[in-house]
Design a protein around this motif. Structure first.
Motif, short mmCIF file in Angstrom:
data_model
loop_
_atom_site.label_atom_id
_atom_site.label_comp_id
_atom_site.label_asym_id
_atom_site.label_seq_id
_atom_site.Cartn_x
_atom_site.Cartn_y
_atom_site.Cartn_z
N GLU A 6 -34.16 7.95 10.95
CA GLU A 6 -33.54 9.25 10.75
C GLU A 6 -33.00 9.77 12.07
OE1 GLU A 6 -35.46 12.62 8.31
OE2 GLU A 6 -36.14 12.92 10.37
N ARG A 7 -31.79 10.30 12.01
CA ARG A 7 -31.20 10.95 13.18
C ARG A 7 -30.99 12.41 12.84
NH1 ARG A 7 -26.91 6.83 15.60
NH2 ARG A 7 -26.55 8.58 17.00
N LYS A 8 -31.16 13.25 13.86
CA LYS A 8 -31.18 14.69 13.67
C LYS A 8 -30.16 15.34 14.59
CE LYS A 8 -35.25 16.12 13.05
NZ LYS A 8 -36.50 16.77 12.69
N PHE A 9 -29.46 16.37 14.06
CA PHE A 9 -28.37 17.00 14.79
C PHE A 9 -28.40 18.52 14.62
CE2 PHE A 9 -27.13 12.78 13.59
CZ PHE A 9 -26.45 12.27 14.68
N LEU A 10 -27.97 19.22 15.67
CA LEU A 10 -27.65 20.63 15.55
C LEU A 10 -26.29 20.72 14.89
CD1 LEU A 10 -28.69 21.92 19.08
CD2 LEU A 10 -29.96 22.16 16.94
N ILE A 11 -26.00 21.83 14.27
CA ILE A 11 -24.71 21.97 13.61
C ILE A 11 -24.03 23.27 14.00
CG2 ILE A 11 -25.45 20.55 11.67
CD1 ILE A 11 -25.59 23.02 10.00
N VAL A 85 -43.80 25.57 8.08
CA VAL A 85 -42.35 25.44 8.22
C VAL A 85 -41.77 25.81 6.86
CG1 VAL A 85 -40.45 23.81 8.50
CG2 VAL A 85 -42.42 23.67 10.02
N GLU A 86 -40.84 26.76 6.88
CA GLU A 86 -40.19 27.21 5.66
C GLU A 86 -38.69 27.04 5.85
OE1 GLU A 86 -42.26 30.94 4.06
OE2 GLU A 86 -42.61 30.99 6.23
N LYS A 87 -38.05 26.40 4.85
CA LYS A 87 -36.62 26.15 4.98
C LYS A 87 -36.01 25.93 3.61
CE LYS A 87 -37.65 21.29 6.03
NZ LYS A 87 -37.56 20.25 7.05
N THR A 88 -34.70 26.07 3.56
CA THR A 88 -33.94 25.70 2.38
C THR A 88 -33.13 24.47 2.75
OG1 THR A 88 -33.85 27.99 1.64
CG2 THR A 88 -32.28 26.46 0.64
N ARG A 89 -33.22 23.46 1.92
CA ARG A 89 -32.52 22.19 2.18
C ARG A 89 -31.36 22.04 1.21
NH1 ARG A 89 -35.81 16.98 3.32
NH2 ARG A 89 -35.61 17.93 5.38
N TYR A 90 -30.23 21.61 1.78
CA TYR A 90 -29.02 21.33 1.00
C TYR A 90 -28.62 19.88 1.26
CZ TYR A 90 -28.79 26.40 0.87
OH TYR A 90 -29.08 27.72 0.68
N HIS A 97 -22.56 8.83 3.04
CA HIS A 97 -23.93 9.16 3.41
C HIS A 97 -24.29 10.54 2.89
CE1 HIS A 97 -23.34 5.94 6.42
NE2 HIS A 97 -24.64 5.77 6.27
N THR A 98 -25.57 10.73 2.65
CA THR A 98 -26.07 12.04 2.26
C THR A 98 -26.74 12.68 3.47
OG1 THR A 98 -26.45 11.32 0.00
CG2 THR A 98 -27.61 13.31 0.72
N TRP A 99 -26.23 13.83 3.87
CA TRP A 99 -26.79 14.60 4.97
C TRP A 99 -27.71 15.66 4.38
CZ3 TRP A 99 -25.62 14.15 10.29
CH2 TRP A 99 -24.68 13.16 10.59
N GLU A 100 -28.86 15.86 5.00
CA GLU A 100 -29.77 16.93 4.62
C GLU A 100 -29.58 18.06 5.62
OE1 GLU A 100 -33.31 14.08 2.84
OE2 GLU A 100 -33.53 14.91 4.85
N VAL A 101 -29.14 19.20 5.15
CA VAL A 101 -28.93 20.37 6.00
C VAL A 101 -30.06 21.35 5.73
CG1 VAL A 101 -27.40 22.30 6.55
CG2 VAL A 101 -26.43 20.03 6.05
N ASP A 102 -30.84 21.64 6.76
CA ASP A 102 -31.99 22.53 6.65
C ASP A 102 -31.70 23.85 7.35
OD1 ASP A 102 -33.45 20.58 5.30
OD2 ASP A 102 -34.50 19.90 7.10
N ILE A 103 -31.82 24.94 6.60
CA ILE A 103 -31.69 26.28 7.16
C ILE A 103 -33.09 26.87 7.17
CG2 ILE A 103 -30.67 28.57 6.88
CD1 ILE A 103 -28.29 27.19 5.53
N PHE A 104 -33.61 27.06 8.38
CA PHE A 104 -34.99 27.48 8.55
C PHE A 104 -35.15 28.98 8.38
CE2 PHE A 104 -34.78 23.35 10.36
CZ PHE A 104 -36.05 22.81 10.24
N THR A 112 -30.73 25.78 12.36
CA THR A 112 -30.12 24.99 11.29
C THR A 112 -29.93 23.58 11.82
OG1 THR A 112 -28.97 26.94 10.46
CG2 THR A 112 -28.18 24.82 9.69
N LEU A 113 -30.47 22.61 11.10
CA LEU A 113 -30.40 21.20 11.50
C LEU A 113 -29.83 20.35 10.37
CD1 LEU A 113 -33.95 20.69 13.10
CD2 LEU A 113 -31.76 20.83 14.31
N ALA A 114 -29.24 19.23 10.75
CA ALA A 114 -28.78 18.23 9.78
C ALA A 114 -29.43 16.91 10.13
CB ALA A 114 -27.26 18.10 9.82
N GLU A 115 -29.88 16.20 9.10
CA GLU A 115 -30.49 14.89 9.28
C GLU A 115 -29.78 13.88 8.41
OE1 GLU A 115 -34.55 15.50 8.10
OE2 GLU A 115 -35.05 16.62 9.91
N ILE A 116 -29.74 12.65 8.90
CA ILE A 116 -29.19 11.55 8.12
C ILE A 116 -30.17 10.39 8.20
CG2 ILE A 116 -27.80 10.73 10.09
CD1 ILE A 116 -25.73 9.72 8.04
#
Length: 154
Positions: A6-11, A85-90, A97-104, A112-116
């Motif tokens: 998994e790789r993680k990114f700021l957005i 940890v509380e977040k909404t994932r989109y 690819h499917t990116w998971e965008v987490d808004i904490f 807000t982070l995105a993971e692939i």
């Protein structure tokens, strides 16, 4: 054996497309004595126990098991240390690819982070225009560390 790559990114939220069909996640961590992570997660009305090994680059062992929701609620209340940890994932599809965008939320509000997830560390993938900086190896962004040192305290 389960392996997570998994790789993680700021957005850049100003470039993020409209997000739809998010689901709420609440998760906590049971303290361990080594680099193993034990996570309890509630996703909407489902619950999971996840055990992760030490990260080596973007790769680590991962084992996840469904558990009864009532057990997860009890574990979050009585076994998990620090805050949750509380977040909404989109889920956002982008070039195969499917990116998971987490808004904490809560103590990590504003993050807000995105993971692939990838099949191998060498797998090629395209970065969406809303990705700004990779933070895969920055331990501050590990969810297990966000319970100890929340984003709002940085």
């Amino acid at each position: 054996m389960g392996v997570e790559i998994e790789r993680k990114f700021l957005i850049d939220e100003t470039k993020l497309p409209a997000l739809r069909n998010g689901y709420i996640i609440k998760q906590g961590y049971i303290q361990t004595v080594d680099h193993t992570t034990v996570r309890i997660r509630i996703r909407d009305k489902e619950a999971f126990l996840t055990i992760k090994g030490k990260s080596q680059g973007a790769t680590r062992l991962e084992f996840e098991y469904p558990i009864p929701l009532s057990d997860a609620q009890e574990m979050l209340t009585n076994l998990c240390h620090a805050s949750l940890v509380e977040k909404t994932r989109y889920l956002v599809e982008y070039e195969g690819h499917t990116w998971e965008v987490d808004i904490f939320e809560g103590s990590n509000q504003g993050l807000t982070l995105a993971e692939i997830e990838l099949e191998s560390e060498a797998e090629d993938f395209s970065l969406p225009e809303w990705v700004s900086e990779e933070v895969t190896e920055d331990v501050r962004y590990f969810n297990a560390n966000l319970v100890e040192e929340p984003y709002t305290s940085w």
